[in-house]
Design a protein around this motif. Structure first.
Motif, PDB file in Angstrom:
ATOM      1  N   TYR A 103      -8.029 -10.043 -16.605  1.00 53.84           N
ATOM      2  CA  TYR A 103      -8.245  -9.334 -15.194  1.00 53.84           C
ATOM      3  C   TYR A 103      -7.595  -7.948 -15.082  1.00 53.84           C
ATOM      4  CZ  TYR A 103     -10.462 -13.715 -13.881  1.00 53.84           C
ATOM      5  OH  TYR A 103     -11.169 -14.297 -13.075  1.00 53.84           O
ATOM      6  N   PRO A 104      -7.568  -7.335 -16.818  1.00 53.77           N
ATOM      7  CA  PRO A 104      -6.314  -6.018 -16.606  1.00 53.77           C
ATOM      8  C   PRO A 104      -6.869  -4.560 -15.759  1.00 53.77           C
ATOM      9  CG  PRO A 104      -8.515  -5.702 -18.234  1.00 53.77           C
ATOM     10  CD  PRO A 104      -8.278  -7.320 -17.585  1.00 53.77           C
ATOM     11  N   HIS A 105      -7.829  -4.827 -14.702  1.00 50.51           N
ATOM     12  CA  HIS A 105      -7.651  -4.166 -13.763  1.00 50.51           C
ATOM     13  C   HIS A 105      -6.802  -4.380 -12.740  1.00 50.51           C
ATOM     14  CE1 HIS A 105     -11.303  -6.945 -14.158  1.00 50.51           C
ATOM     15  NE2 HIS A 105     -11.791  -6.459 -12.999  1.00 50.51           N
ATOM     16  N   ILE A 106      -6.411  -5.210 -12.982  1.00 48.96           N
ATOM     17  CA  ILE A 106      -6.062  -5.745 -11.468  1.00 48.96           C
ATOM     18  C   ILE A 106      -4.273  -5.935 -12.052  1.00 48.96           C
ATOM     19  CG2 ILE A 106      -7.204  -7.224 -10.407  1.00 48.96           C
ATOM     20  CD1 ILE A 106      -5.976  -9.615 -10.907  1.00 48.96           C
ATOM     21  N   SER A 107      -3.672  -5.534 -11.404  1.00 48.77           N
ATOM     22  CA  SER A 107      -1.601  -5.758 -11.755  1.00 48.77           C
ATOM     23  C   SER A 107      -1.206  -6.885 -10.581  1.00 48.77           C
ATOM     24  CB  SER A 107      -1.285  -4.223 -10.197  1.00 48.77           C
ATOM     25  OG  SER A 107      -1.231  -4.151  -9.141  1.00 48.77           O
TER      26      SER A 107
ATOM     27  N   LYS B 180       0.512  -1.256   0.236  1.00 47.78           N
ATOM     28  CA  LYS B 180      -0.131   0.313   0.162  1.00 47.78           C
ATOM     29  C   LYS B 180       0.667   1.288  -0.211  1.00 47.78           C
ATOM     30  CE  LYS B 180      -4.233  -2.583   2.230  1.00 47.78           C
ATOM     31  NZ  LYS B 180      -4.688  -2.032   3.753  1.00 47.78           N
ATOM     32  N   THR B 181       1.824   1.074   0.417  1.00 48.52           N
ATOM     33  CA  THR B 181       2.792   2.171   0.372  1.00 48.52           C
ATOM     34  C   THR B 181       4.118   2.598  -0.445  1.00 48.52           C
ATOM     35  OG1 THR B 181       4.400   1.424   1.514  1.00 48.52           O
ATOM     36  CG2 THR B 181       2.982   2.428   2.813  1.00 48.52           C
ATOM     37  N   LEU B 182       3.844   1.139  -1.445  1.00 49.13           N
ATOM     38  CA  LEU B 182       4.723   1.407  -2.707  1.00 49.13           C
ATOM     39  C   LEU B 182       3.758   1.796  -4.193  1.00 49.13           C
ATOM     40  CD1 LEU B 182       6.603  -1.609  -2.354  1.00 49.13           C
ATOM     41  CD2 LEU B 182       7.479   0.966  -1.801  1.00 49.13           C
ATOM     42  N   ARG B 183       4.159   2.492  -4.689  1.00 45.57           N
ATOM     43  CA  ARG B 183       3.820   3.394  -5.823  1.00 45.57           C
ATOM     44  C   ARG B 183       3.300   1.933  -6.789  1.00 45.57           C
ATOM     45  NH1 ARG B 183       3.675   8.538  -5.039  1.00 45.57           N
ATOM     46  NH2 ARG B 183       4.472   9.444  -4.052  1.00 45.57           N
ATOM     47  N   THR B 184       2.779   1.067  -6.592  1.00 43.12           N
ATOM     48  CA  THR B 184       2.481  -0.101  -7.372  1.00 43.12           C
ATOM     49  C   THR B 184       1.040  -0.774  -8.357  1.00 43.12           C
ATOM     50  OG1 THR B 184       1.883  -1.414  -5.467  1.00 43.12           O
ATOM     51  CG2 THR B 184       4.708  -1.409  -6.650  1.00 43.12           C
ATOM     52  N   GLY B 185       0.479   0.028  -7.296  1.00 44.62           N
ATOM     53  CA  GLY B 185      -1.104  -0.172  -8.005  1.00 44.62           C
ATOM     54  C   GLY B 185      -1.430  -1.350  -7.295  1.00 44.62           C
ATOM     55  N   GLY B 186      -0.900  -1.807  -5.703  1.00 47.85           N
ATOM     56  CA  GLY B 186      -1.559  -2.791  -5.120  1.00 47.85           C
ATOM     57  C   GLY B 186      -3.202  -2.403  -4.048  1.00 47.85           C
ATOM     58  N   LYS B 187      -3.627  -2.690  -4.436  1.00 54.98           N
ATOM     59  CA  LYS B 187      -4.978  -3.020  -3.823  1.00 54.98           C
ATOM     60  C   LYS B 187      -4.949  -3.580  -2.682  1.00 54.98           C
ATOM     61  CE  LYS B 187      -7.885  -2.706  -8.300  1.00 54.98           C
ATOM     62  NZ  LYS B 187      -6.464  -2.655  -8.729  1.00 54.98           N
ATOM     63  N   GLY B 188      -4.284  -4.283  -2.011  1.00 54.44           N
ATOM     64  CA  GLY B 188      -4.427  -4.924  -1.074  1.00 54.44           C
ATOM     65  C   GLY B 188      -5.892  -5.882  -1.213  1.00 54.44           C
ATOM     66  N   ILE B 189      -5.911  -6.686   0.255  1.00 60.69           N
ATOM     67  CA  ILE B 189      -7.248  -7.497   0.115  1.00 60.69           C
ATOM     68  C   ILE B 189      -8.157  -7.585   0.985  1.00 60.69           C
ATOM     69  CG2 ILE B 189      -6.895 -10.316   0.141  1.00 60.69           C
ATOM     70  CD1 ILE B 189      -5.529  -9.727  -1.824  1.00 60.69           C
TER      71      ILE B 189
ATOM     72  N   GLN C  91      -4.400 -23.176  -9.296  1.00 65.13           N
ATOM     73  CA  GLN C  91      -4.219 -24.632  -9.596  1.00 65.13           C
ATOM     74  C   GLN C  91      -4.098 -26.002 -10.940  1.00 65.13           C
ATOM     75  OE1 GLN C  91      -6.918 -25.142  -6.502  1.00 65.13           O
ATOM     76  NE2 GLN C  91      -5.655 -24.793  -3.961  1.00 65.13           N
ATOM     77  N   LEU C  92      -5.063 -24.718 -11.426  1.00 66.79           N
ATOM     78  CA  LEU C  92      -5.655 -25.462 -12.961  1.00 66.79           C
ATOM     79  C   LEU C  92      -4.643 -25.136 -13.816  1.00 66.79           C
ATOM     80  CD1 LEU C  92      -8.925 -24.349 -12.456  1.00 66.79           C
ATOM     81  CD2 LEU C  92      -8.301 -26.719 -12.063  1.00 66.79           C
ATOM     82  N   GLY C  93      -3.836 -24.578 -13.279  1.00 70.55           N
ATOM     83  CA  GLY C  93      -2.637 -24.613 -14.658  1.00 70.55           C
ATOM     84  C   GLY C  93      -2.033 -23.333 -15.685  1.00 70.55           C
ATOM     85  N   ILE C  94      -3.601 -21.917 -15.126  1.00 69.30           N
ATOM     86  CA  ILE C  94      -3.232 -20.662 -15.587  1.00 69.30           C
ATOM     87  C   ILE C  94      -2.702 -19.540 -15.104  1.00 69.30           C
ATOM     88  CG2 ILE C  94      -5.032 -18.855 -15.332  1.00 69.30           C
ATOM     89  CD1 ILE C  94      -7.613 -20.736 -15.623  1.00 69.30           C
ATOM     90  N   SER C  95      -1.403 -19.129 -15.841  1.00 68.29           N
ATOM     91  CA  SER C  95      -0.460 -18.658 -16.044  1.00 68.29           C
ATOM     92  C   SER C  95      -1.118 -17.050 -15.484  1.00 68.29           C
ATOM     93  CB  SER C  95       0.764 -18.162 -17.205  1.00 68.29           C
ATOM     94  OG  SER C  95      -0.318 -17.793 -17.669  1.00 68.29           O
ATOM     95  N   GLU C  96       0.401 -16.317 -14.373  1.00 69.41           N
ATOM     96  CA  GLU C  96      -0.107 -15.763 -13.836  1.00 69.41           C
ATOM     97  C   GLU C  96      -0.108 -14.484 -14.722  1.00 69.41           C
ATOM     98  OE1 GLU C  96       2.842 -14.332 -10.779  1.00 69.41           O
ATOM     99  OE2 GLU C  96       2.158 -15.432  -9.733  1.00 69.41           O
ATOM    100  N   ALA C  97       0.749 -14.019 -15.662  1.00 73.52           N
ATOM    101  CA  ALA C  97       0.123 -13.219 -17.193  1.00 73.52           C
ATOM    102  C   ALA C  97      -1.329 -13.233 -17.815  1.00 73.52           C
ATOM    103  CB  ALA C  97       1.397 -14.447 -18.517  1.00 73.52           C
ATOM    104  N   GLN C  98      -1.930 -14.533 -17.446  1.00 72.12           N
ATOM    105  CA  GLN C  98      -3.236 -14.877 -17.578  1.00 72.12           C
ATOM    106  C   GLN C  98      -3.881 -14.393 -17.657  1.00 72.12           C
ATOM    107  OE1 GLN C  98      -4.066 -16.866 -20.904  1.00 72.12           O
ATOM    108  NE2 GLN C  98      -5.727 -15.107 -21.061  1.00 72.12           N
ATOM    109  N   LEU C  99      -3.906 -14.841 -16.109  1.00 70.90           N
ATOM    110  CA  LEU C  99      -4.858 -13.872 -15.272  1.00 70.90           C
ATOM    111  C   LEU C  99      -4.650 -12.260 -15.285  1.00 70.90           C
ATOM    112  CD1 LEU C  99      -3.957 -15.439 -12.385  1.00 70.90           C
ATOM    113  CD2 LEU C  99      -6.053 -15.851 -13.024  1.00 70.90           C
ATOM    114  N   LEU C 100      -3.514 -11.990 -15.303  1.00 64.05           N
ATOM    115  CA  LEU C 100      -3.069 -10.232 -15.534  1.00 64.05           C
ATOM    116  C   LEU C 100      -4.415  -9.808 -16.815  1.00 64.05           C
ATOM    117  CD1 LEU C 100       0.221 -10.042 -14.280  1.00 64.05           C
ATOM    118  CD2 LEU C 100      -1.797  -8.992 -12.713  1.00 64.05           C
TER     119      LEU C 100
END
Length: 109
Positions: A76-80, A27-36, A64-73
């Motif tokens: 879901y383009p509105h998450i980082s 949250k303190t970095l400028r990475t765009g992370g929104k938290g949980i 777990q089903l094998g979907i990569s982080e790149a595919q998730l991003l």
């Protein structure tokens, strides 16, 4: 305190404490992370990427089903990437919760 001393202390923390610290730092970095967040009435009160309706368990199950982080991003383009780091940290700190909610959602027909 030196960086090395701090790192040594951080590594001794419980998974839940580590997840909390990661979220606070993100949250303190400028990475765009929104938290949980967990909000009653939003996604059944399950842990989600803050400000979205993307449940952590959904991301964990996809991984777990094998979907990569790149595919998730891409899906879901509105998450980082920082949001995924938070999700993985939360899931690592709460494995029983993740397993239970994934199981419950797979039992629903």
């Amino acid at each position: 305190m030196t960086r090395q001393e701090l790192e040594h202390q951080l590594l001794r923390l419980s998974p839940a404490d580590k997840a909390d610290i990661i979220q606070s730092l993100t949250k303190t970095l400028r990475t765009g992370g929104k938290g949980i967040s967990k909000t009653p009435g939003i996604c059944g009160g399950e842990a989600c990427i803050a400000g979205t309706r993307i449940a952590v368990w959904l991301l964990v199950e996809a991984q777990q089903l094998g979907i990569s982080e790149a595919q998730l991003l891409q899906d879901y383009p509105h998450i980082s990437a920082a949001d995924l780091v938070n999700a993985w940290a939360y899931a690592d700190a709460h494995p029983e919760e993740m397993a239970a909610v994934i199981r419950a959602n797979n039992e629903v027909v």
